[in-house]
Design a protein around this motif. Structure first.
Motif, PDB file in Angstrom:
ATOM      1  N   ALA A 170       0.836  -1.202   0.000  1.00 49.51           N
ATOM      2  CA  ALA A 170       0.000   0.000   0.000  1.00 49.51           C
ATOM      3  C   ALA A 170       0.871   1.253   0.000  1.00 49.51           C
ATOM      4  N   VAL A 171       1.980   1.242   0.726  1.00 51.07           N
ATOM      5  CA  VAL A 171       2.884   2.394   0.735  1.00 51.07           C
ATOM      6  C   VAL A 171       3.324   2.688  -0.701  1.00 51.07           C
ATOM      7  N   GLN A 172       3.739   1.670  -1.429  1.00 51.30           N
ATOM      8  CA  GLN A 172       4.167   1.855  -2.819  1.00 51.30           C
ATOM      9  C   GLN A 172       3.007   2.330  -3.694  1.00 51.30           C
ATOM     10  N   PHE A 173       1.820   1.809  -3.464  1.00 54.61           N
ATOM     11  CA  PHE A 173       0.621   2.217  -4.211  1.00 54.61           C
ATOM     12  C   PHE A 173       0.388   3.716  -4.063  1.00 54.61           C
ATOM     13  N   TYR A 174       0.412   4.213  -2.837  1.00 53.12           N
ATOM     14  CA  TYR A 174       0.155   5.635  -2.616  1.00 53.12           C
ATOM     15  C   TYR A 174       1.245   6.501  -3.243  1.00 53.12           C
ATOM     16  N   LYS A 175       2.503   6.118  -3.073  1.00 55.03           N
ATOM     17  CA  LYS A 175       3.599   6.878  -3.668  1.00 55.03           C
ATOM     18  C   LYS A 175       3.465   6.924  -5.190  1.00 55.03           C
ATOM     19  N   LYS A 176       3.142   5.782  -5.791  1.00 53.04           N
ATOM     20  CA  LYS A 176       3.001   5.692  -7.248  1.00 53.04           C
ATOM     21  C   LYS A 176       1.845   6.562  -7.757  1.00 53.04           C
ATOM     22  N   ASN A 177       0.860   6.804  -6.904  1.00 56.55           N
ATOM     23  CA  ASN A 177      -0.317   7.565  -7.313  1.00 56.55           C
ATOM     24  C   ASN A 177      -0.288   9.025  -6.859  1.00 56.55           C
ATOM     25  N   GLY A 178       0.923   9.548  -6.588  1.00 59.33           N
ATOM     26  CA  GLY A 178       1.088  10.973  -6.361  1.00 59.33           C
ATOM     27  C   GLY A 178       0.945  11.461  -4.938  1.00 59.33           C
ATOM     28  N   TRP A 179       0.856  10.560  -3.975  1.00 55.05           N
ATOM     29  CA  TRP A 179       0.759  10.962  -2.572  1.00 55.05           C
ATOM     30  C   TRP A 179       2.155  11.224  -2.044  1.00 55.05           C
ATOM     31  N   LYS A 180       2.288  12.249  -1.224  1.00 56.53           N
ATOM     32  CA  LYS A 180       3.576  12.644  -0.669  1.00 56.53           C
ATOM     33  C   LYS A 180       3.617  12.380   0.831  1.00 56.53           C
ATOM     34  N   GLN A 181       4.732  11.799   1.270  1.00 52.47           N
ATOM     35  CA  GLN A 181       4.932  11.563   2.704  1.00 52.47           C
ATOM     36  C   GLN A 181       5.189  12.894   3.377  1.00 52.47           C
ATOM     37  N   ILE A 182       4.395  13.197   4.428  1.00 54.90           N
ATOM     38  CA  ILE A 182       4.634  14.455   5.142  1.00 54.90           C
ATOM     39  C   ILE A 182       5.143  14.241   6.567  1.00 54.90           C
ATOM     40  N   SER A 183       4.926  13.057   7.110  1.00 52.73           N
ATOM     41  CA  SER A 183       5.483  12.753   8.432  1.00 52.73           C
ATOM     42  C   SER A 183       5.353  11.268   8.702  1.00 52.73           C
ATOM     43  N   MET A 184       5.912  10.866   9.835  1.00 55.69           N
ATOM     44  CA  MET A 184       5.783   9.484  10.295  1.00 55.69           C
ATOM     45  C   MET A 184       5.371   9.529  11.755  1.00 55.69           C
ATOM     46  N   GLY A 185       4.802   8.423  12.234  1.00 59.42           N
ATOM     47  CA  GLY A 185       4.385   8.356  13.620  1.00 59.42           C
ATOM     48  C   GLY A 185       4.214   6.918  14.055  1.00 59.42           C
ATOM     49  N   ASP A 186       3.859   6.747  15.310  1.00 65.41           N
ATOM     50  CA  ASP A 186       3.621   5.425  15.882  1.00 65.41           C
ATOM     51  C   ASP A 186       2.179   5.330  16.343  1.00 65.41           C
ATOM     52  N   SER A 187       1.596   4.158  16.149  1.00 66.53           N
ATOM     53  CA  SER A 187       0.240   3.885  16.618  1.00 66.53           C
ATOM     54  C   SER A 187       0.250   2.538  17.324  1.00 66.53           C
ATOM     55  N   ASP A 188      -0.873   2.163  17.897  1.00 64.77           N
ATOM     56  CA  ASP A 188      -0.984   0.850  18.542  1.00 64.77           C
ATOM     57  C   ASP A 188      -0.748  -0.281  17.544  1.00 64.77           C
ATOM     58  N   ASP A 189      -1.005  -0.010  16.254  1.00 67.54           N
ATOM     59  CA  ASP A 189      -0.850  -1.039  15.227  1.00 67.54           C
ATOM     60  C   ASP A 189       0.507  -1.003  14.541  1.00 67.54           C
ATOM     61  N   GLY A 190       1.374  -0.067  14.925  1.00 62.18           N
ATOM     62  CA  GLY A 190       2.709   0.009  14.344  1.00 62.18           C
ATOM     63  C   GLY A 190       3.018   1.380  13.780  1.00 62.18           C
ATOM     64  N   GLU A 191       4.226   1.499  13.241  1.00 62.38           N
ATOM     65  CA  GLU A 191       4.683   2.754  12.659  1.00 62.38           C
ATOM     66  C   GLU A 191       3.879   3.040  11.382  1.00 62.38           C
ATOM     67  N   TYR A 192       3.558   4.318  11.174  1.00 57.57           N
ATOM     68  CA  TYR A 192       2.786   4.694   9.990  1.00 57.57           C
ATOM     69  C   TYR A 192       3.406   5.902   9.298  1.00 57.57           C
ATOM     70  N   ILE A 193       3.023   6.069   8.049  1.00 49.83           N
ATOM     71  CA  ILE A 193       3.379   7.236   7.251  1.00 49.83           C
ATOM     72  C   ILE A 193       2.109   8.059   7.074  1.00 49.83           C
ATOM     73  N   LEU A 194       2.212   9.362   7.292  1.00 53.16           N
ATOM     74  CA  LEU A 194       1.106  10.272   6.980  1.00 53.16           C
ATOM     75  C   LEU A 194       1.367  10.803   5.580  1.00 53.16           C
ATOM     76  N   PHE A 195       0.438  10.525   4.682  1.00 54.81           N
ATOM     77  CA  PHE A 195       0.519  10.981   3.296  1.00 54.81           C
ATOM     78  C   PHE A 195      -0.467  12.126   3.068  1.00 54.81           C
ATOM     79  N   ALA A 196      -0.117  13.003   2.129  1.00 55.98           N
ATOM     80  CA  ALA A 196      -1.008  14.077   1.719  1.00 55.98           C
ATOM     81  C   ALA A 196      -1.087  14.084   0.192  1.00 55.98           C
ATOM     82  N   TYR A 197      -2.239  14.491  -0.291  1.00 55.07           N
ATOM     83  CA  TYR A 197      -2.442  14.651  -1.731  1.00 55.07           C
ATOM     84  C   TYR A 197      -2.909  16.078  -1.984  1.00 55.07           C
ATOM     85  N   ASN A 198      -2.114  16.795  -2.747  1.00 55.72           N
ATOM     86  CA  ASN A 198      -2.449  18.152  -3.140  1.00 55.72           C
ATOM     87  C   ASN A 198      -2.064  18.311  -4.597  1.00 55.72           C
ATOM     88  N   PRO A 199      -3.034  18.295  -5.483  1.00 56.11           N
ATOM     89  CA  PRO A 199      -2.687  18.330  -6.915  1.00 56.11           C
ATOM     90  C   PRO A 199      -2.020  19.644  -7.312  1.00 56.11           C
TER      91      PRO A 199
END
Length: 145
Positions: free
Chosen positions: A116-145
């Motif tokens: 899914a990380v690769q899917f979002y990157k391939k479709n123009g989403w940009k990583q803006i930060s990272m964080g931790d949750s109960d389910d593990g480390e995550y990437i916060l993506f943003a889409y701004n055309p």
């Protein structure tokens, strides 16, 4: 075999049971690192409460759905049935949702969900930060055309 067109509709109450079953199925297939206790907590109703839901179908078959927390333009869930993955349905569903959000949206994706990380990157989403949750480390993506 000719692929039928994908249709997108807003959630209807008659979709609930089918979406709940798909949600649990895809969670179990995708989040292989979750233990059984965590998977048993999965609840479509609780996890999408008060969210705007778009349903994707190919013919009469449920292909996937996305749910959005509208106050923040936050895409909370995007799930595609494994039988329909790799056909462009996820990309089309994501595009449909982003269009409804007038082009600005965010989402979180667990780092371990590398496909899914690769899917979002391939479709123009940009990583803006990272964080931790109960389910593990995550990437916060943003889409701004």
């Amino acid at each position: 075999m000719e692929q039928r067109p994908v249709t997108f509709t807003r959630f209807k109450e008659t979709d609930r049971a089918e979406l709940a079953a798909l949600y649990e199925q895809v969670m179990r297939e995708t989040f292989y690192w979750f233990d059984e206790a965590r998977l048993n907590e999965v609840s479509f109703d609780d996890d999408t409460e008060s969210e705007f839901i778009v349903v994707a179908r190919v013919g009469e078959k449920l292909a996937g759905f996305a749910s959005v927390w509208l106050p923040d333009n936050f895409i909370h869930h995007l799930y595609i049935d494994s039988a329909f993955q790799g056909m462009g349905i996820g990309k089309a569903l994501l595009g449909n949702v982003v269009k409804r959000l007038q082009g600005n949206a965010t989402l979180k994706c667990l780092v371990l969900n590398s496909r899914a990380v690769q899917f979002y990157k391939k479709n123009g989403w940009k990583q803006i930060s990272m964080g931790d949750s109960d389910d593990g480390e995550y990437i916060l993506f943003a889409y701004n055309p």
